[in-house]
Structure formats: C-alpha cells, structure tokens
Design a protein around this motif. Structure first.
Motif, mmCIF file in Angstrom:
data_model
loop_
_atom_site.group_PDB
_atom_site.id
_atom_site.type_symbol
_atom_site.label_atom_id
_atom_site.label_comp_id
_atom_site.label_asym_id
_atom_site.label_seq_id
_atom_site.Cartn_x
_atom_site.Cartn_y
_atom_site.Cartn_z
ATOM 1 N N VAL A 1 0.844 -1.200 0.000
ATOM 2 C CA VAL A 1 0.000 0.000 0.000
ATOM 3 C C VAL A 1 0.875 1.244 0.000
ATOM 4 C CG1 VAL A 1 -1.674 1.340 1.338
ATOM 5 C CG2 VAL A 1 -1.937 -1.140 1.152
ATOM 6 N N GLU A 2 1.891 1.244 0.857
ATOM 7 C CA GLU A 2 2.805 2.388 0.930
ATOM 8 C C GLU A 2 3.534 2.591 -0.394
ATOM 9 O OE1 GLU A 2 6.589 3.958 3.624
ATOM 10 O OE2 GLU A 2 5.499 2.128 4.177
ATOM 11 N N ARG A 3 4.029 1.505 -0.979
ATOM 12 C CA ARG A 3 4.769 1.614 -2.249
ATOM 13 C C ARG A 3 3.872 2.168 -3.364
ATOM 14 N NH1 ARG A 3 6.735 -3.535 -0.814
ATOM 15 N NH2 ARG A 3 5.281 -4.480 -2.305
ATOM 16 N N ARG A 4 2.657 1.679 -3.454
ATOM 17 C CA ARG A 4 1.765 2.113 -4.535
ATOM 18 C C ARG A 4 1.396 3.591 -4.409
ATOM 19 N NH1 ARG A 4 -2.519 -2.803 -5.790
ATOM 20 N NH2 ARG A 4 -0.955 -4.442 -6.164
ATOM 21 N N ILE A 5 1.127 4.026 -3.197
ATOM 22 C CA ILE A 5 0.794 5.442 -3.005
ATOM 23 C C ILE A 5 1.992 6.323 -3.311
ATOM 24 C CG2 ILE A 5 0.180 7.180 -1.274
ATOM 25 C CD1 ILE A 5 -1.554 5.086 0.093
ATOM 26 N N MET A 6 3.171 5.944 -2.837
ATOM 27 C CA MET A 6 4.377 6.737 -3.073
ATOM 28 C C MET A 6 4.708 6.808 -4.565
ATOM 29 S SD MET A 6 5.720 7.738 -0.061
ATOM 30 C CE MET A 6 7.495 7.862 -0.286
ATOM 31 N N ALA B 1 5.395 12.334 0.735
ATOM 32 C CA ALA B 1 6.753 12.084 1.222
ATOM 33 C C ALA B 1 6.832 10.798 2.036
ATOM 34 C CB ALA B 1 7.236 13.262 2.068
ATOM 35 N N ALA B 2 5.736 10.460 2.716
ATOM 36 C CA ALA B 2 5.734 9.256 3.559
ATOM 37 C C ALA B 2 4.297 8.828 3.834
ATOM 38 C CB ALA B 2 6.472 9.508 4.871
ATOM 39 N N VAL B 3 4.139 7.532 4.109
ATOM 40 C CA VAL B 3 2.830 6.969 4.478
ATOM 41 C C VAL B 3 3.041 6.126 5.735
ATOM 42 C CG1 VAL B 3 0.887 5.532 3.772
ATOM 43 C CG2 VAL B 3 2.114 6.889 2.061
ATOM 44 N N HIS B 4 2.206 6.321 6.738
ATOM 45 C CA HIS B 4 2.364 5.536 7.958
ATOM 46 C C HIS B 4 1.011 5.385 8.650
ATOM 47 C CE1 HIS B 4 2.449 9.085 10.882
ATOM 48 N NE2 HIS B 4 2.457 9.669 9.696
#
Length: 328
Positions: free
Chosen positions: A249-254, A261-264
């Motif tokens: 999920v983080e990779r796809r959004i980035m 800049a970041a997802v958490h």
C-alpha cells in the motif's frame, strides 16, 4: 509558520482529509451501496426460497430416516435442521444489513452477515462431531435398515437440495451466502452417501456402510465449516482483508502520488468480506497541494486496492503514535 505536526498539519488532515475525502468517498460508496442493495435483494429472495425448501423437506427426511432405520438419513435430517436454522439466521442477517446506519450503529448492520456466517460454521463443526459419535455407536451395535425407503427418501432429498443450491447460487456471493451454500452442498453429499449406502445394503446386506458413509460425509463437512468459521472470525476480530500488504500500500501510493513524502499508521479491516475499510496518515512534501494529494491517494486506494471507504489524515510532518505534541 506553524512547526511540523502542529495545527497546520491537523487542519489539512481534518479540512481536506475529512470534508473532501468524506464527500469524495461517499460519491463512490453511494454507487457501491446501490449495487450492494440490488445484490442483497437477490440474496434475500434466494435465502428465503432455500429456507422454505430445506425446512419443508427436513420433516419428510426425518420421518423417512426413522422408518428406514438409516443413520445417514437421520444425520442428514439433523443437518437440514441446522441448515434451516442457519438459513433463517442468514435471511435475518441480510434483512438487517439493509437497514440504514444510525447513531447507535454508525457503520450500519452489515456485521450481522458475518456473525451469522460464524454461527453457521460452528454449527457445521458441532454437527459433524455428533454424526461421527452416532456412527461409532452404529458400528458397535448395527441397526436394521430398510434400503428401499432409504434410497427413495435420499433421492428426493438430493433433488430438493439441488434446487436450493441452484436458487442460492443465483444470489450475491457474500460470505454469508457462501456459508449457506456450504450447508446445502453438505446436504447433497449426505444424500449421495445415503443413496450409495442404500444400494449397497440392498445388494449385499452389509449395514455398516451406513455409519461409515456418514463419517465420510462428516469429515467433508468439517473442511467447509472450518473455513467459514475461520474467515468470519478473522473479520469479527478486525483482521486485515485477504492478501492485504501494508508495505505494498505504501509503495503504490508513493509511486502514484509524487507529492507524498511518507505513508504511515496504515490500518485495514472489513465490515464484511466484500467491504474493506482503511485509515492511514500521509505526509506531504513541502509546497504540495493537500487537496490534489488527497484526491490522488483516494484514487490509488479505489483503483488499485478496491477500497472505496478510507479515512486519510494529511500531515506536513510525521506525527507520533498519538500525534503527541500536536495542538488540539
């Protein structure tokens, strides 16, 4: 300028992440709601027809099993009794899910479907245990069996269950309907076992085949019951949706939204097996437009992850576990 993680970050998260994201999400969720409502209507009708068919023939099979002295028929009649109860719960659950959300039930009543599926799975497991115990008793003390009556009742039962399966299969394939299909499929297996047992007893007079085939049917029932129970329990315990990967999920959004800049703080769960939900925090790059960024994140969630209801908090810098230090 406000320092990172203070009121400015929270304003973005609430103004854009709530107002824009909430409205935008509801536009799509509304369409999904209409599709779900249509599917739920088909499921409701299918469950009701299957309930009447199952309950009606259950009485005939119980009487026939008692007259024939067949455990396979009696076990299948008991299974059909459990099926009638589970179908009634499934029907009630689908009806409950169509009720609108309220202050007391802000997400609506969709979880009733999952709860009904969980109870159905447990019923299958408990019923299987009973069949095995009764079959063991029959092996020790064989009973007199009338194979002609046994085969006739089993044949009619199989026909009734096939009709129920056909009716249910035309409804929406929710976890609740799938659990009901498993019940009916298990009944069909029981009918086939009873037919084979009756034929063998008629030709060879070997009565132990009746409890033996009952045990085989019970083992097959356990597999489906365990799967439904496990899946529904996972949803009730707020487990992540199937094949969910936080890192992905983080990779796809980035990759899709360069202003991120970041997802958490990614959290995902499901209301039902077909309604995934998510919350996450997104950190913006300096100078990024929060509205454009939020639209991009929501687009990725819908198009790539099939998540139409997500709460996205926009931040100018990562906050701690509880956003410690942020100005309320």
């Amino acid at each position: 300028m406000s320092p990172p993680g203070t009121q400015q970050a929270l304003d973005h998260g609430h103004d854009h992440g709530h107002d824009h994201g909430h409205d935008h999400g509801h536009d799509h969720a509304h369409g999904a709601h209409h599709a779900h409502a249509h599917g739920s209507g088909a499921s409701e009708t299918a469950l009701l027809w299957a309930l009447w068919i199952t309950a009606g023939f259950m009485i005939a099979e119980a009487i026939g099993g008692w007259i024939a002295g067949s455990l396979a028929l009696i076990a299948d009649a008991a299974h059909m009794l459990a099926d009638a109860g589970s179908l009634a719960m499934s029907y009630a659950a689908v009806r409950a899910a169509s009720r609108p959300a309220s202050d007391l039930m802000s997400y609506g009543h969709h979880r009733w479907q999952v709860l009904a599926a969980f109870v159905n799975g447990l019923a299958l497991l408990l019923l299987s245990v009973w069949i095995v115990i009764e079959a063991a008793h029959r092996l020790i003390a064989p009973a007199v069996i009338q194979p002609q009556i046994m085969m006739a009742v089993a044949g009619l039962g199989m026909l009734a269950n096939l009709v129920s399966y056909f009716v249910l299969s035309r409804g929406e394939r929710t976890l609740n309907v799938r659990s009901a299909l498993l019940h009916v499929a298990a009944d069909v297996l029981g009918n086939v076992g009873a037919l084979l047992a009756g034929l063998l007893i008629l030709l060879t007079h070997w009565t132990p085949i009746d409890p033996i085939l009952s045990m085989v049917t019970a083992i097959l029932i356990v597999r489906g019951g365990f799967r439904v129970t496990r899946e529904s329990a996972h949803i009730l315990l707020e487990g992540t949706p199937a094949e969910f990967d936080t890192a992905a999920v983080e990779r796809r959004i980035m990759a899709a939204v360069p202003t991120v800049a970041a997802v958490h703080h990614i959290h995902a769960w499901s209301l039902t097996d077909q309604r995934p939900m998510m919350t996450l925090h997104v950190v913006l790059r300096e100078g990024a437009d929060p509205t454009v960024c939020l639209a991009g994140v929501q687009g990725v969630l819908r198009a790539q992850l099939n998540i139409v209801h997500a709460t996205v908090q926009i931040e100018s810098a990562p906050c701690g576990d509880d956003c410690v230090g942020a100005v309320p």
